[in-house]
Motif scaffolding. Structure first.
Motif, PDB file in Angstrom:
ATOM      1  N   LEU A 110       0.828  -1.212   0.000  1.00  0.00           N
ATOM      2  CA  LEU A 110       0.000   0.000   0.000  1.00  0.00           C
ATOM      3  C   LEU A 110       0.862   1.261   0.000  1.00  0.00           C
ATOM      4  O   LEU A 110       0.638   2.200  -0.762  1.00  0.00           O
ATOM      5  N   HIS A 343      -7.638  -2.355  -0.444  1.00  0.00           N
ATOM      6  CA  HIS A 343      -6.394  -3.076  -0.765  1.00  0.00           C
ATOM      7  C   HIS A 343      -6.335  -4.465  -0.152  1.00  0.00           C
ATOM      8  O   HIS A 343      -5.315  -5.159  -0.261  1.00  0.00           O
ATOM      9  N   ASN A 437      -3.386  -2.260 -10.203  1.00  0.00           N
ATOM     10  CA  ASN A 437      -2.178  -1.557  -9.765  1.00  0.00           C
ATOM     11  C   ASN A 437      -1.140  -1.460 -10.873  1.00  0.00           C
ATOM     12  O   ASN A 437      -1.187  -2.164 -11.886  1.00  0.00           O
ATOM     13  N   TYR A 526      -0.546 -15.949   4.325  1.00  0.00           N
ATOM     14  CA  TYR A 526      -1.232 -16.056   3.017  1.00  0.00           C
ATOM     15  C   TYR A 526      -0.263 -15.907   1.851  1.00  0.00           C
ATOM     16  O   TYR A 526      -0.536 -16.360   0.728  1.00  0.00           O
ATOM     17  N   GLU A 625      -4.146 -12.329  -2.137  1.00  0.00           N
ATOM     18  CA  GLU A 625      -3.282 -11.189  -2.474  1.00  0.00           C
ATOM     19  C   GLU A 625      -4.088 -10.248  -3.362  1.00  0.00           C
ATOM     20  O   GLU A 625      -4.395 -10.593  -4.519  1.00  0.00           O
ATOM     21  N   SER A 627      -3.521  -7.676  -5.101  1.00  0.00           N
ATOM     22  CA  SER A 627      -2.898  -7.461  -6.412  1.00  0.00           C
ATOM     23  C   SER A 627      -1.466  -7.979  -6.417  1.00  0.00           C
ATOM     24  O   SER A 627      -1.117  -8.869  -7.177  1.00  0.00           O
ATOM     25  N   GLY A 628      -0.655  -7.408  -5.504  1.00  0.00           N
ATOM     26  CA  GLY A 628       0.785  -7.585  -5.613  1.00  0.00           C
ATOM     27  C   GLY A 628       1.307  -6.537  -6.574  1.00  0.00           C
ATOM     28  O   GLY A 628       0.637  -6.176  -7.545  1.00  0.00           O
TER      29      GLY A 628
END
Ligand SMILES: CCc1ccc([C@H](C)CC(=O)N[C@@H]2O[C@H](CO)[C@@H](O)[C@H](O)[C@H]2O)cc1
Length: 789
Positions: A110, A343, A437, A526, A625, A627-628
């Protein structure tokens, strides 16, 4: 440049060249760059004012900036000039820039996303301001003591932060606590405590200095600096009590990136910077505009997750209590200004403040939240509540107060609609949009990987630096042996640079011919660093059992911090270090397998590790996740991804081609289904002799003979509570790793796959992401005065 550096050395630092330290040279260089930067910054700021442009206000508790000197020199196009000037003064540019501490004002994804966004907003010449907190101590420094993480306070401000400009004229009173009285139809908040928010500005200069925006970070000052009476009474603590109380607010960044702390100080931090920012942007608006009702045409306020969600009630408070607007009108106007980005889907990360705490710290805002709730309930009686079972749900508040809500990857946005905000999505079916992203290629290719950057520019020109889609022109080169040679040559340069660094800092010799397999990110169950180390052990066992097989030598590289209170994550760190110690000392596999875990992973370390990677580990449990962004950085720098269909991996695989991505694992739907099967973990373990063997080895203390029972808890958890399905994905993960081994044995084909990854990353530039926000959410455009790049 040379004269300027010498002038700053002499008059800024009071030093002559002969007696200057690396720090002095860095400060002198930075001041010389800063002078040139200001000549781009001031005109932009003035232009945005005179043209009364609509601005973007990006509110974030975190900005994970890293170092700034190289970024400044690069965006101003002055790297070579600076390097030459220093060389004439017998100084090495690369040594000097390495002296700058990271601005580690963030935890992970983030915070770094916010920093990439600021770079793209400036490069696209979109008038914008980032608002955040000037933490005295950023994210803790990590060290390993006997393999275990220990945290030390980070101290970036112990030396002059050359890139900030203090703005003592920009100060706001921020109130906390107390009570509210209602008379003559108005609310009067009588605070229990007041502190002053004061601004520190850091310029954000776009590519080629075409435009400059500002990152405004707030610090807290006491209203009453010093209590002389207490001092004279010898009660020195009391004398500076108000000062230390005020400074406590911005003292340190909370190091949790997935679990909300529920701490009062965290709530005060969130309100402190949000209230100062809202007051500041309204003051700026009113300097150019008479009617507050036009605010939404001049201010697009983006909430970086729920952390600044108090912005809705704060804006309404000012519109109603200070500007006399009717509540309903104020709610509507505020909603037109606000956008909210989600997020994470992790339930423990969604902020829910106990109503008693929220009301004690922000009594007037609790009243306003009740008004917002009532207004929304009136219109949508079956709507989920903001005030739910004694909590103030900041996700619901942010959703209800925003005109647009976005997820950060296509899969994540669909999951947001189906899970965490399913009911609100049904009520507001057009409010949720997706903005996948992105990352800035200026820092994450041009600056951190000069070898590859130069090859690309020599091949297709430097247009890609502001138009990353141009990389697609490299696709044609996947059949060109000479280009592939040069492409892998650049990778080789970076692998040697990393090998030298690891050898110098950790005394471990790495073979640059080996496959550099890298997993760098915050430690979290995770993200499944545990599955990676289990696979590492399995590979090691097979290498020992079959020494004559044609093994692909591997270097397993880990990097990442665990939240200090996150026990299981800390156990995983310890296991990785214990395994590394045993494997790295094993003569049987010394040329085949090494495990490296450098402490204190941060932005600067990522800039060295990513260009050197052959394989990028993006192995999270599907659906977890959001996005990553590391995944994008690796692919852009010519690494192949081994990953699940999670977050932006899905879109990366779409863009690079299924054949250029090592996919494995359960899908998000299958994960949900599998969890319904009782004993799914024991069943998976039962079906995998290899996994059984690995777990037995760990359980028996093979990697901690001096403390055999050390991992009984961790292994027990895998058998009975493998919530992130490490056991279920292990075998396919192992097999897919072996596929990668085979592929690595064919360098020309690997090179073709690697360059196709790089060539396909155009979509993942944060420039494209920002253009999406500008069109879908903010309705802003680049400043007309600035010509296209
Ligand atoms: C309240 C504690 C807290 C602090 C930070 C957070 C962040 C939302 C966690 C975070 O960094 N999320 C990451 O955001 C990235 C940028 O969008 C995504 O790429 C990552 O997938 C997501 O985990 C949650 C909870």
């Amino acid at each position: 440049m040379k004269d300027d550096i010498l002038r700053h050395l002499r008059y800024g630092l009071g030093k002559d060249a002969a007696h200057s330290s690396v720090y002095d040279w860095r400060m002198a260089l930075s001041r010389a760059l800063r002078d040139r930067m200001v000549d781009h910054w001031i005109p932009s700021t003035q232009a945005a004012y005179t043209d009364n442009s609509k601005r973007v206000y990006y509110l974030s508790m975190e900005f994970l900036i890293g170092r700034l000197v190289e970024d400044m020199a690069s965006n101003l196009g002055l790297v070579e000039e600076a390097r030459a000037a220093l060389a004439e003064l017998d100084q090495d540019y690369d040594v000097i820039v390495k002296d700058e501490p990271d601005a580690a004002l963030g935890n992970g994804g983030l915070g770094r996303l916010a920093a990439c966004f600021m770079d793209s907003l400036a490069t696209l010449a979109i008038p914008a301001m980032g608002y955040g907190i000037r933490y005295e101590h950023g994210l803790f420094e990590q060290d390993f003591v006997e393999g275990q993480q220990v945290e030390r306070p980070e101290t970036w401000l112990q030396q002059d932060h050359i890139w900030e400009f203090e703005r003592p004229e920009v100060q706001y009173m921020i109130r906390f606590g107390g009570h509210v009285e209602h008379h003559d139809g108005r609310a009067h908040w009588h605070p229990g405590e007041t502190v002053i928010a004061t601004a520190f500005d850091t310029p954000v200069i776009g590519w080629k200095g075409r435009w400059g925006n500002t990152l405004r970070l707030w610090a807290a000052l006491p209203v009453k600096v010093f209590d002389l009476a207490s001092f004279n009474r010898g009660d020195y603590l009391a004398a500076s009590r108000s000062e230390s109380l005020a400074r406590t607010i911005c003292r340190v960044l909370y190091p949790d990136d997935t679990t909300e702390t529920g701490k009062e100080l965290r709530l005060k931090q969130e309100y402190f910077f949000t209230a100062a920012s809202i007051q500041d942007l309204i003051r700026r608006f009113l300097t150019n505009n008479a009617d507050i009702r036009d605010l939404a045409d001049h201010a697009a306020i983006q909430l970086n997750d729920t952390h600044p969600a108090i912005a809705g009630p704060e804006l309404i408070r000012l519109l109603v209590d200070d500007h006399g607007m009717a509540m309903a009108e104020a709610v509507t106007l505020a909603r037109r200004c606000l956008g909210y980005t989600n997020h994470t889907l992790l339930p423990e990360a969604l902020e829910r403040w106990p109503e008693w705490l929220f009301g004690r710290v922000l009594p007037r805002h609790l009243e306003i939240v009740r008004e917002i709730e009532a207004e929304h309930q009136r219109r949508f009686p079956d709507s989920p509540k903001i005030l739910d079972s004694g909590n103030v749900c900041m996700g619901e508040l942010a959703f209800i107060m925003a005109h647009k809500v976005n997820g950060v990857s296509a899969l994540h946005t669909e999951l947001v609609k189906k899970t965490v905000f399913a009911d609100l999505h049904r009520i507001h079916p057009t409010r949720i949009v997706n903005e996948t992203n992105g990352i800035t290629q200026r820092r994450w290719l041009h600056t951190c990987n000069p070898a590859l950057s130069r090859l690309i520019t020599d091949t297709i020109g430097d247009g890609w630096i502001t138009d990353l889609d141009q990389l697609s022109r490299l696709r044609a080169k996947s059949g060109d042996p000479a280009f592939k040679e040069a492409f892998m040559g650049a990778k080789r340069v970076n692998k040697e640079r990393l090998s030298n660094w690891v050898n110098a800092h950790m005394g471990i010799a790495l073979d640059p011919d080996a496959m550099f397999d890298v997993q760098i990110k915050r430690i979290h169950e995770y993200k499944r660093q545990l599955m990676n180390v289990l696979e590492t052990i399995a590979l090691w066992m097979d290498m020992r059992a079959h020494p004559n097989l044609d093994w692909t030598p591997r270097v397993k590289i880990f990097g990442g911090k665990a939240a200090p209170g996150y026990h299981t994550a800390k156990e995983i760190i310890r296991l990785i270090n214990d395994v590394a110690e045993v494997i790295n000392a094993d003569p049987a596999t010394k040329d085949l397998l090494k495990v490296v875990y450098p402490p204190n992973y941060n932005v600067t370390m990522a800039e060295v590790l990513i260009p050197a990677a052959d394989l990028s580990e993006q192995i999270s449990t599907a659906g977890k996740e959001a996005s990553g962004t590391g995944n994008m950085k690796f692919a852009l720098n010519g690494a192949l991804t081994i990953g699940t269909l999670d977050g932006a991996n899905v879109e990366i695989r779409e863009h690079v081609g299924y054949e250029n991505f090592f996919l494995f694992g359960l899908t998000a739907e299958q994960v949900v289904e599998r969890r319904k099967t009782p004993g799914y973990a024991r069943a998976a373990i039962g079906a995998s002799p290899r996994l059984q063997e690995v777990l037995r080895l760990i359980f028996e203390g093979r990697f901690c003979p001096q403390d055999p029972g050390r991992y009984h808890g961790l292994i027990g958890m895998l058998y009975d509570h493998d919530y992130f399905l490490v056991t279920c994905d292990f075998d396919t993960y192992f097999d897919t790793q072996r596929r990668a081994d085979e592929a690595f044995k064919h360098p020309r084909n690997w090179a073709a796959m690697a360059l196709t990854n790089t060539a396909s990353m155009g979509f993942f530039s944060s420039d494209r992401t920002i253009r999406g926000y500008a069109e879908d959410i903010w309705q802003v455009s680049s400043h007309p005065g600035v010509a296209e790049a």
